[in-house]
Write a protein that holds these residues in place. Sequence first.
Motif, PDB file in Angstrom:
ATOM      1  N   GLU A  19      60.620 145.061  45.861  1.00 19.97           N
ATOM      2  CA  GLU A  19      61.848 145.866  46.010  1.00 19.97           C
ATOM      3  C   GLU A  19      62.809 145.100  46.813  1.00 19.97           C
ATOM      4  OE1 GLU A  19      59.219 147.843  46.952  1.00 19.97           O
ATOM      5  OE2 GLU A  19      59.008 148.462  44.661  1.00 19.97           O
ATOM      6  N   GLU A  20      62.303 144.640  48.135  1.00 18.37           N
ATOM      7  CA  GLU A  20      62.937 143.966  48.870  1.00 18.37           C
ATOM      8  C   GLU A  20      63.458 142.339  48.149  1.00 18.37           C
ATOM      9  OE1 GLU A  20      61.403 145.891  53.124  1.00 18.37           O
ATOM     10  OE2 GLU A  20      60.182 143.844  52.499  1.00 18.37           O
ATOM     11  N   ARG A  21      62.355 141.903  47.365  1.00 18.57           N
ATOM     12  CA  ARG A  21      62.518 140.645  46.817  1.00 18.57           C
ATOM     13  C   ARG A  21      63.777 140.601  46.009  1.00 18.57           C
ATOM     14  NH1 ARG A  21      61.972 138.123  42.570  1.00 18.57           N
ATOM     15  NH2 ARG A  21      61.624 136.037  42.380  1.00 18.57           N
ATOM     16  N   GLU A  22      63.841 141.702  45.177  1.00 20.54           N
ATOM     17  CA  GLU A  22      65.020 141.803  44.402  1.00 20.54           C
ATOM     18  C   GLU A  22      66.254 141.981  44.983  1.00 20.54           C
ATOM     19  OE1 GLU A  22      64.417 141.911  41.226  1.00 20.54           O
ATOM     20  OE2 GLU A  22      66.285 142.234  40.625  1.00 20.54           O
ATOM     21  N   SER A  23      66.469 142.569  46.161  1.00 20.44           N
ATOM     22  CA  SER A  23      67.603 142.667  47.093  1.00 20.44           C
ATOM     23  C   SER A  23      67.594 141.150  47.593  1.00 20.44           C
ATOM     24  CB  SER A  23      67.440 143.718  48.039  1.00 20.44           C
ATOM     25  OG  SER A  23      67.639 144.889  47.573  1.00 20.44           O
ATOM     26  N   ALA A  24      66.857 140.517  47.714  1.00 21.68           N
ATOM     27  CA  ALA A  24      66.780 139.037  48.511  1.00 21.68           C
ATOM     28  C   ALA A  24      67.524 138.221  47.470  1.00 21.68           C
ATOM     29  CB  ALA A  24      65.718 138.594  48.874  1.00 21.68           C
TER      30      ALA A  24
END
Length: 286
Positions: free
Chosen positions: A196-201
């Motif tokens: 999920e964090e990667r998506e936001s990154a």
Amino acid sequence: MPTLFKRSREIRNYVRSHRCEKGHAVGFVPTMGYLHEGHRKLIRESKIQNDLTIVSIYVNPLQFGEGEDYERYPRDLQRDIGICEEEGVDAVFAPTDEEMYPERPLVSIEIKGLTDVLEGKLRPGHFNGVCNVVLKLFNIIQPDRAYFGEKDYQQLKVVERLVKDLKIPVEVVPVATVRDGEGLALSSRNTYLSPEERESALSLYRSFLLAERLLRDGNRDANFLKEAIRDFILAHPHVRKVDYVDIRDEKLNPVQEVKEGDRILLAVWVGDTRLIDNWRVGDAKV
Ligand code: AMP
């Protein structure tokens, strides 16, 4: 299989014998390990331009501040040596802390207006640590050329200036940032990100495309663009904080009116991971 060296004296002798006796040009790729496609690109450039390619793998404690991720920084020397073998690297230098810093270093390098802005302002002492280790590695390896990624654009500018001001006989070769298929700049620190964090990154890269569209539509005011980028990134989940968004010319001087060739630079916290990225204005036709 690359030859593995842990001692400065031994790799210095190895490089000297290649340079002096065989007249080989020596390319050097300094890294903190946990190698990825970005590092591979630096290695490939070195392989093209030199007879001998040396990779250093050293997580430099001096460039980490208190409370930063020095302890949890990913390390896997065997995996890295395997990647170096795949890329045809001749030698790997993986020194111990004792070898690099037998005593607490007293020399401190600062470059006015370069090491004290952006990353240097947020991470006091960071570039002092970078300069210290880079200069030390240059003295140990004595390469003809050294390869640095534009991913760490400010670091590249700092090293270029260090080399210029001190007349260090090394040619600094910049290498363009390698991104994954969705635009995320490759980094050893990406391993910290949850899916999920990667998506936001991905918002970092997408904010550069947003800036390009705004520029295309005639918005050239740096403050306006910085705000737009900041707001866009902050609208994503898991984005905890934007340390800075800045737009500077290619030498990192501040700009008011943005033009082609300027750099957008940013540092963003996604969850507990601090990501940096930068973009050359004009590099995407939107
Ligand atoms: P590091 O191991 O992160 O200290 O990086 C070692 C070198 O690889 C530095 O010169 C970085 O700028 C470069 N580098 C890291 N990531 C990338 C990337 N995605 N693309 C190009 N160069 C990179």
